[in-house]
Design an enzyme around this catalytic site. Structure first.
Site, PDB file in Angstrom:
ATOM      1  N   HIS A 103     -11.295  -3.287   2.871  1.00  0.00           N
ATOM      2  CA  HIS A 103     -11.295  -2.905   4.297  1.00  0.00           C
ATOM      3  C   HIS A 103     -12.111  -1.644   4.569  1.00  0.00           C
ATOM      4  CE1 HIS A 103      -8.380  -0.358   2.414  1.00  0.00           C
ATOM      5  NE2 HIS A 103      -8.291   0.380   3.499  1.00  0.00           N
ATOM      6  N   ASP A 104     -12.583  -0.982   3.528  1.00  0.00           N
ATOM      7  CA  ASP A 104     -13.395   0.235   3.710  1.00  0.00           C
ATOM      8  C   ASP A 104     -14.878  -0.010   3.410  1.00  0.00           C
ATOM      9  OD1 ASP A 104     -11.109   1.782   4.218  1.00  0.00           O
ATOM     10  OD2 ASP A 104     -10.833   2.216   2.084  1.00  0.00           O
ATOM     11  N   ASP A 146      -3.092   4.632  -2.366  1.00  0.00           N
ATOM     12  CA  ASP A 146      -4.173   5.162  -1.545  1.00  0.00           C
ATOM     13  C   ASP A 146      -4.631   6.547  -2.030  1.00  0.00           C
ATOM     14  OD1 ASP A 146      -5.487   4.571   1.169  1.00  0.00           O
ATOM     15  OD2 ASP A 146      -4.739   6.598   1.497  1.00  0.00           O
ATOM     16  N   GLU A 180      -6.228   3.819  -6.095  1.00  0.00           N
ATOM     17  CA  GLU A 180      -7.530   3.969  -5.440  1.00  0.00           C
ATOM     18  C   GLU A 180      -8.041   5.371  -5.762  1.00  0.00           C
ATOM     19  OE1 GLU A 180      -9.811   3.990  -1.147  1.00  0.00           O
ATOM     20  OE2 GLU A 180      -7.932   5.044  -1.449  1.00  0.00           O
ATOM     21  N   ASP A 194       0.863  -1.178   0.000  1.00  0.00           N
ATOM     22  CA  ASP A 194       0.000   0.000   0.000  1.00  0.00           C
ATOM     23  C   ASP A 194       0.899   1.228   0.000  1.00  0.00           C
ATOM     24  OD1 ASP A 194      -2.487   1.522   0.474  1.00  0.00           O
ATOM     25  OD2 ASP A 194      -3.219  -0.373   1.288  1.00  0.00           O
TER      26      ASP A 194
HETATM   27  C1  GLC Z   1      -8.160   5.107   1.739  1.00  0.00           C
HETATM   28  C2  GLC Z   1      -8.001   3.880   2.594  1.00  0.00           C
HETATM   29  C3  GLC Z   1      -8.731   4.105   3.878  1.00  0.00           C
HETATM   30  C4  GLC Z   1      -8.098   5.273   4.576  1.00  0.00           C
HETATM   31  C5  GLC Z   1      -8.041   6.508   3.690  1.00  0.00           C
HETATM   32  C6  GLC Z   1      -7.051   7.496   4.223  1.00  0.00           C
HETATM   33  O1  GLC Z   1      -9.467   5.328   1.357  1.00  0.00           O
HETATM   34  O2  GLC Z   1      -8.436   2.751   1.904  1.00  0.00           O
HETATM   35  O3  GLC Z   1      -8.721   2.977   4.703  1.00  0.00           O
HETATM   36  O4  GLC Z   1      -8.812   5.576   5.748  1.00  0.00           O
HETATM   37  O5  GLC Z   1      -7.629   6.218   2.381  1.00  0.00           O
HETATM   38  O6  GLC Z   1      -5.753   7.015   4.081  1.00  0.00           O
END
Ligand code: GLC
Ligand code: CA
Length: 594
Positions: free
Chosen positions: A354-355, A222, A281, A111
């Site tokens: 995980h979100d 991320d 992402e 990540d």
């Molecule tokens: C992304 C991650 C999430 C995190 C956010 C801030 O969306 O997947 O878990 O809280 O970024 O880093």
């Protein structure tokens, strides 16, 4: 059950396209497996499960952050990019994990969290130390825009703009020592890096190169489409019922985003032997933008995570205002992405991470039809065109968690929202808890259920977040050797991608767009066609295929995958509750109408 057993055969594909036939498995380390009884999953725990992953057949492991971190957002707040947090282990153990994956033919994707750092990262510690520190400009510092309404420094109304944080409250934190504010789109312990500053970019690229030199095989990036911001930082619109302005129009896909990603590609990925995988992402990304991000000729990223299909079951994209999903909306959205990235670019495919809430609870039926619907969802998702992602526990049909009081939750997003909604928006505790139950992130963060023992075999100590009580019957030990289990079904679906070029490379055509219960599509290569039928309901459905759409005699096609026992008495286009049927027609079965 009709499943093909995994075979050793692999399909010859050009090296650049290796990820088209790959399946990625996401590990959220804190909740995966705890080796030392402190209640928190760790690297040694992951190492102990490598054979489990290998048996599942996945090609790549994406590891959520294991770097040194104060853990304000479970590791998405990094204070040292080049070390492992002691709660997870050591750099040596990470090396052992990498080697163990490679030895089994799997790759490791890390990540990459570089929209922001932790406020405890030395870069930020320096940056906040004084207005003339050389790293001051590495973050977004701004003076108060006007005196606060109560006259105090940094008090009400004085923030540089009206943006809210993604984790409730304002996106600006006042720093007493220097009398200025810093921007944090996420928590106040996650200050945003200023990518306008070339030193910041160089430092990030150097760190990425350091990891690739250590043998990692790529990055999941991320919120990478947040890194370029409109430097004017204008106020955003304040929606009804909200306390703060929406800053997303000014930092999602900002003015320099493509320039930054192309520069990153040049500085980090160009000329590396590979094969590597990059996935950005990108909340809020559109298909049109995704074509630009993933067109190989532009050299930005291999694929992106889009968010449109995970916003369909909520009002105005607000996860605290859940609503019922319509299958026609889901098909329209995913179909649009399939078509949009058909010629140029590439899709990533996911139901959860995980979100997000657990796939079977959200898109299937986690009660009576849990196993059937988990299998159907696996088949439907993985047989789209794109690279599928399996989130830990999804392959077991793990479900959402029923939490009780707010004190049972751990996620900063939930806790902050609950506080804001009950104290500033006047909602009752009960209302807030009910609204956040379906889609909160802790649903997916309960420990992986390894067996039926105490704490599901996740830890010998006390877990950092409660184990789902359904671990007594939903667990890996009960599934790995059972040919009818959800786990075995995932194995079969993954194996089908590896053995069938039409899965990895075929065209995609959506069928029955107006049907509220049946998800139907065809994948095709000149020699092979797959018909995928998924019943998204607990009722029997008769599928009426329109001959004009389907130039194949499916009556004689072979059923290659299904989640019910084969039964010759059941008509081929008749679907039982949550049934999945996948038919394969080879050249001999194909009738071309032209
Ligand atoms: C992304 C991650 C999430 C995190 C956010 C801030 O969306 O997947 O878990 O809280 O970024 O880093
Ligand atoms: Ca541990």
């Amino acid at each position: 059950m009709t499943v093909e057993q995994p075979t050793e055969e692999s399909v010859e594909v050009p090296a650049r396209d290796w990820f088209q036939s790959a399946v990625v498995y996401q590990i959220y380390p804190r909740s995966f497996a705890d080796s030392n009884g402190d209640g928190i999953g760790d690297l040694r725990g992951i190492i102990s499960k490598l054979d489990y992953l290998h048996r599942l057949g996945v090609d790549v492991v994406w590891l959520s952050p294991i770097y040194t971190s104060p853990q304000d957002d479970n590791g998405y707040d990094i204070s040292d990019y080049r070390n492992v947090d002691p709660i997870f282990g050591t750099l040596e153990e990470l090396r052992e994990l990498t080697d163990g994956l490679h030895a089994r033919g799997m790759k490791l994707v890390m990540d990459l969290v570089v929209n922001h750092t932790s406020d405890e990262h030395p870069w930020f510690v320096e940056s906040r130390s004084s207005k003339d520190n050389p790293k001051r400009d590495w973050y977004w510092w701004r003076p108060p825009r006007e005196a606060s309404t109560d006259g105090s420094a940094g008090g009400p109304g004085a923030a540089p703009n009206n943006w809210g944080s993604a984790f409730s409250g304002p996106a600006w934190e006042f720093d007493q020592a220097t009398g200025e504010y810093y921007l944090h789109i996420f928590s106040r312990k996650q200050p945003d890096l200023n990518w306008e500053n070339p030193e910041v970019r160089a430092a990030v690229y150097e760190m990425m190169n350091w990891w690739l030199d250590r043998g990692v095989d790529g990055f999941r990036m991320d919120v990478i489409n947040f890194i370029s911001k409109d430097t004017a930082l204008p106020d955003g619109p304040i929606a009804a019922g909200m306390l703060y302005g929406d800053g997303t129009p000014f930092y999602i896909g900002g003015p320099r985003i493509h320039e930054f990603l192309q520069e990153m590609h040049r500085e980090v990925f160009d000329g590396r032997p590979g094969p590597l995988l990059t996935v950005g992402e990108m909340p809020g990304v559109t298909v049109e933008e995704a074509i630009l991000f993933t067109d190989p000729e532009r050299a930005e990223v291999d694929m992106v995570f889009q968010f449109e299909h995970v916003a369909l079951d909520q009002e105005d994209g607000n996860k605290w205002r859940p609503k019922k999903l319509k299958l026609t909306d889901l098909k329209k959205t995913l179909g649009h992405w399939q078509t949009g990235l058909a010629e140029r670019g590439w899709n990533s495919l996911y139901w959860g991470n995980h979100d997000q809430a657990r796939a079977v609870s959200r898109f299937g039926d986690d009660g009576k039809y849990r196993e059937l619907s988990a299998k159907m969802l696996a088949g439907v998702l993985h047989l789209h065109r794109g690279t599928p992602y399996v989130y830990q526990g999804e392959e077991l049909g793990m479900t959402n968690m029923t939490f009780g009081a707010i004190s049972d939750y751990r996620d900063i997003e939930v806790l902050n929202h609950h506080r804001e909604a009950t104290t500033h928006l006047g909602h009752t505790d009960a209302d807030v808890l009910a609204a956040l139950a379906p889609l909160n992130r802790d649903n997916a963060r309960t420990p992986v259920q390894w067996d039926a023992s105490r704490h599901a075999g996740f830890t010998t100590g006390s877990p950092w977040i409660a184990v789902n009580p359904n671990a007594n019957h939903i667990n890996a030990a009960a599934q790995v050797d059972d040919p009818d289990s959800v786990y075995s079904f995932y194995r079969a679906v993954i194996a089908l991608r590896h053995s069938e070029p039409v899965v990895s490379h075929g065209d995609f055509t959506m069928l029955l767009p107006r049907d509220e219960h049946v998800y139907a599509f065809v994948r095709s290569l000149p020699e092979t066609k797959l018909l995928v039928l998924g019943n998204f309901s607990g009722q029997i459905q008769e599928v009426a295929l329109d001959d004009a759409d389907v130039p194949v005699v499916w009556d004689s096609a072979e059923l290659v995958l299904g989640n019910y026992p084969a039964d010759a008495a059941v008509p081929r286009l008749h679907l039982r509750p949550w049934e999945l049927k996948v038919f394969r027609a080879g050249a001999a079965h194909t009738i071309h109408h032209e």
